[in-house]
Design an enzyme around this catalytic site. Structure first.
Site, PDB file in Angstrom:
ATOM      1  N   CYS A  78       0.836  -1.202   0.000  1.00 55.59           N
ATOM      2  CA  CYS A  78       0.000   0.000   0.000  1.00 55.59           C
ATOM      3  C   CYS A  78       0.876   1.259   0.000  1.00 55.59           C
ATOM      4  O   CYS A  78       1.518   1.551  -0.999  1.00 55.59           O
ATOM      5  CB  CYS A  78      -0.975  -0.026   1.180  1.00 55.59           C
ATOM      6  SG  CYS A  78      -2.354   1.124   0.989  1.00 55.59           S
ATOM      7  N   HIS A 163      -3.674  -5.146   0.779  1.00 55.17           N
ATOM      8  CA  HIS A 163      -3.114  -5.601   2.060  1.00 55.17           C
ATOM      9  C   HIS A 163      -3.177  -7.128   2.156  1.00 55.17           C
ATOM     10  O   HIS A 163      -4.202  -7.688   2.555  1.00 55.17           O
ATOM     11  CB  HIS A 163      -3.883  -4.975   3.230  1.00 55.17           C
ATOM     12  CG  HIS A 163      -3.605  -3.524   3.411  1.00 55.17           C
ATOM     13  ND1 HIS A 163      -2.561  -3.053   4.181  1.00 55.17           N
ATOM     14  CD2 HIS A 163      -4.222  -2.429   2.905  1.00 55.17           C
ATOM     15  CE1 HIS A 163      -2.557  -1.733   4.146  1.00 55.17           C
ATOM     16  NE2 HIS A 163      -3.552  -1.317   3.379  1.00 55.17           N
ATOM     17  N   GLU A 165      -1.835  -8.967   4.315  1.00 56.16           N
ATOM     18  CA  GLU A 165      -1.813  -9.389   5.716  1.00 56.16           C
ATOM     19  C   GLU A 165      -3.201  -9.510   6.335  1.00 56.16           C
ATOM     20  O   GLU A 165      -3.382 -10.166   7.364  1.00 56.16           O
ATOM     21  CB  GLU A 165      -0.958  -8.423   6.550  1.00 56.16           C
ATOM     22  CG  GLU A 165      -1.531  -7.024   6.741  1.00 56.16           C
ATOM     23  CD  GLU A 165      -1.192  -6.053   5.627  1.00 56.16           C
ATOM     24  OE1 GLU A 165      -1.204  -4.838   5.902  1.00 56.16           O
ATOM     25  OE2 GLU A 165      -0.933  -6.491   4.483  1.00 56.16           O
ATOM     26  N   SER A 217      -1.147 -13.035  38.268  1.00 51.64           N
ATOM     27  CA  SER A 217      -2.494 -12.465  38.370  1.00 51.64           C
ATOM     28  C   SER A 217      -3.583 -13.509  38.172  1.00 51.64           C
ATOM     29  O   SER A 217      -4.744 -13.267  38.478  1.00 51.64           O
ATOM     30  CB  SER A 217      -2.663 -11.367  37.319  1.00 51.64           C
ATOM     31  OG  SER A 217      -2.636 -11.928  36.021  1.00 51.64           O
ATOM     32  N   GLY A 218      -3.195 -14.668  37.634  1.00 55.60           N
ATOM     33  CA  GLY A 218      -4.190 -15.661  37.261  1.00 55.60           C
ATOM     34  C   GLY A 218      -4.534 -15.578  35.790  1.00 55.60           C
ATOM     35  O   GLY A 218      -5.294 -16.386  35.270  1.00 55.60           O
ATOM     36  N   GLY A 219      -3.936 -14.593  35.092  1.00 59.25           N
ATOM     37  CA  GLY A 219      -4.151 -14.444  33.658  1.00 59.25           C
ATOM     38  C   GLY A 219      -3.167 -15.274  32.859  1.00 59.25           C
ATOM     39  O   GLY A 219      -2.242 -15.885  33.409  1.00 59.25           O
ATOM     40  N   ASP A 221      -0.786 -14.369  30.535  1.00 60.90           N
ATOM     41  CA  ASP A 221       0.596 -13.898  30.388  1.00 60.90           C
ATOM     42  C   ASP A 221       1.454 -14.230  31.602  1.00 60.90           C
ATOM     43  O   ASP A 221       2.546 -14.784  31.470  1.00 60.90           O
ATOM     44  CB  ASP A 221       0.627 -12.383  30.133  1.00 60.90           C
ATOM     45  CG  ASP A 221      -0.197 -11.986  28.920  1.00 60.90           C
ATOM     46  OD1 ASP A 221      -0.446 -12.867  28.074  1.00 60.90           O
ATOM     47  OD2 ASP A 221      -0.590 -10.820  28.823  1.00 60.90           O
ATOM     48  N   THR A 223       0.931 -16.396  33.955  1.00 61.50           N
ATOM     49  CA  THR A 223       1.026 -17.848  34.166  1.00 61.50           C
ATOM     50  C   THR A 223       2.072 -18.459  33.240  1.00 61.50           C
ATOM     51  O   THR A 223       2.882 -19.301  33.656  1.00 61.50           O
ATOM     52  CB  THR A 223      -0.345 -18.518  33.933  1.00 61.50           C
ATOM     53  OG1 THR A 223      -1.300 -17.949  34.829  1.00 61.50           O
ATOM     54  CG2 THR A 223      -0.271 -20.019  34.156  1.00 61.50           C
TER      55      THR A 223
END
Length: 508
Positions: A78, A163, A165, A217-219, A221, A223
């Site tokens: 583009c 595009h 992608e 945190s328990g999330g 990332d 973990t």
């Protein structure tokens, strides 16, 4: 490795993600990256991204012209293609008929970049300018109804007006793969198995016998970060989970069970009383966030000090992802402060730790794949996003223990029913919001005046924009009946049909 020069397109990250999905390692740098830094990275090819500007504007973004002396293949997308045309002496003008959305691409000339690609396919357009005259030596490879030069080539230099992608470009992934594999000579060496092996070895060498503090945190990332670190340094990892009492139903037990399965020691801090006492009487959302953030730091600092006295902690682990790294050095110029994780921003000065960010090369979907590679359960990895301040920002008005309990129960029912109906994985995020509104109702022969609760479910790809999920009326009726019958204190259920924009996904 392929290096993407970012000119400010909303789709730039997708270029790297598509190539990585094909096993080709790709990085993104701003368009003004120095030639010296580009040479150090030793890319096998360059991709010039799209962007919002016009190449003929006075303030147009332009990279260092020495990129053409690197003797590596270049693909312009583009704006990137228009820059190539302008640089080599072609003509780019404002289009009378702008192209946004789907268009039909028709290949008119054979090229290695189109090997195995259909002659006609749908592609995604997003441009206000068009090429009307090619530079000397360039050949047109494809056209669209409004772009006579939709793909161009000159030796190792290629340009695409569309595009590839974006997922709406049917053959886009194949075209990008052709550029990387057939033109640049890259190999498919990128994957989470290889990344895990390499990163574990790197962490072992870097950390040696030092101790690392990691807030869990328990999330997903945090973990995955903790799991990766434990594979590398075992008991030198100090994983700390602060239960602020604002978690989903059974969240603490679920996190503890997960870490037990992963055989990672977890230090759980019960801080419910501290958080709730500090939130008493507070109803303003930003103040709630501020109090939770500051209280987390107090609790985390106290726990860190305890471990610090037993043996000096040298490193602090953070779940920074690659999009955070990209945003910190955007096309607008380097940012002074790298965006920090909400759990560890603003830590006191005595915590003079070295920062360690094992996931900083990964996108969110790659972090999930890494977690799977490391043995984290798929069910845990695919959970919906959850805000750092927890249920405090899903309770409108003042937070209390009874309101938390009410919201936990209603939210549990909503999520349970989504899973039963095989809808949980089809929506991007779903949750309940406890409204600070009471309404009149009838239960049996009695009048009630109780809380109303709101169901929220959205579809999105990254959370930047979102549309509300079209859930069947019969499903919503079932959830409503269960909540009003099973959760004490709720007599009305509503469904939020607001998209983002104009609304945000969370209410606070």
């Amino acid at each position: 490795m392929i290096l993407v020069l970012d000119f400010g397109s909303q789709y730039t990250q997708l270029i790297a993600r598509r190539l990585r999905e094909s096993g080709i390692y790709t990085e993104i740098v701003p368009f003004f990256e120095s030639i010296e830094n580009i040479q150090k990275k030793a890319p096998k090819g360059l991709i010039l991204s799209g962007g919002p500007a016009s190449v003929y504007a006075k303030d147009a973004y332009k990279p260092n012209g020495k990129i053409f002396d690197l003797n590596v293949p270049i693909l312009g997308i583009c704006y990137g293609m228009q820059y190539l045309v302008d640089f080599f002496g072609g003509v780019v003008v404002g289009a009378n008929e702008q192209e946004f959305g789907k268009a039909v691409l028709e290949i008119t000339q054979d090229s290695v970049i189109f090997e195995g690609v259909k002659i006609k396919s749908l592609v995604w357009m997003s441009h206000m300018d068009k090429v009307i005259e090619l530079p000397k030596g360039f050949t047109t490879l494809a056209k669209s109804p409004n772009s006579p030069h939709c793909a161009i080539e000159n030796g190792k230099i290629f340009g695409l007006q569309f595009h590839p992608e974006v997922i709406q470009s049917e053959e886009g992934g194949k075209i990008l793969e052709n550029f990387a594999l057939l033109v640049c000579g890259c190999e498919k060496t990128w994957g989470m198995q290889h990344f895990a092996q390499r990163e574990i070895a790197r962490l072992k060498e870097k950390i040696a016998n030092a101790k690392v503090l990691c807030a869990v945190s328990g999330g997903v990332d945090s973990t995955v970060v903790a799991t990766l670190l434990y594979r590398a340094i075992k008991d030198n990892l100090i994983a700390v989970f602060v239960d602020h009492g604002l978690l989903r139903k059974n969240e603490k037990e679920r996190v503890q069970a997960m870490f037990k399965d992963l055989q990672i020691p977890l230090n759980t801090i019960d801080a419910k009383g501290i958080f709730l006492s500090k939130l008493k009487g507070v109803s303003e959302p930003e103040l709630k966030r501020k109090i939770i953030g500051e209280t987390f730091i107090e609790v985390f600092e106290k726990e860190a000090k305890k471990h610090h006295l037993k043996g000096k902690i040298e490193f602090l682990a953070q779940g920074t992802l690659y999009p955070d790294v990209i945003e910190s050095v955007s096309v607008k110029g380097p940012s002074k402060v790298i965006k920090t994780h909400h759990n560890v921003g603003g830590l006191p000065e005595w915590m003079d730790f070295k920062l360690i960010e094992p996931l900083r090369e990964l996108f969110k979907d790659e972090a999930r794949l890494l977690g799977k590679e490391l043995g984290v359960s798929q069910d845990f990895l695919m959970r919906h996003p959850f805000p750092g301040p927890g249920l405090a920002v899903r309770i409108l008005g003042e937070v209390s223990e009874s309101k938390i309990k009410r919201l936990q129960e209603a939210d549990f029912i909503f999520i349970e029913e989504l899973k039963k109906a095989n809808l949980y994985d089809k929506v991007w995020q779903a949750f309940c919001v406890l409204l600070n509104v009471n309404s009149v109702g009838v239960m049996g022969d009695n009048r009630t005046y109780e809380n109303a609760i709101c169901l929220r479910a959205v579809n999105a790809s990254d959370g930047m924009t979102a549309s509300f999920s079209f859930l069947e009326h019969s499903f919503l009726e079932k959830v409503s009946n269960r909540i009003t019958n099973e959760v004490s204190g709720i007599n009305r259920v509503v469904y939020d049909i607001t998209s983002k924009p104009p609304g945000t996904i969370e209410w606070e």
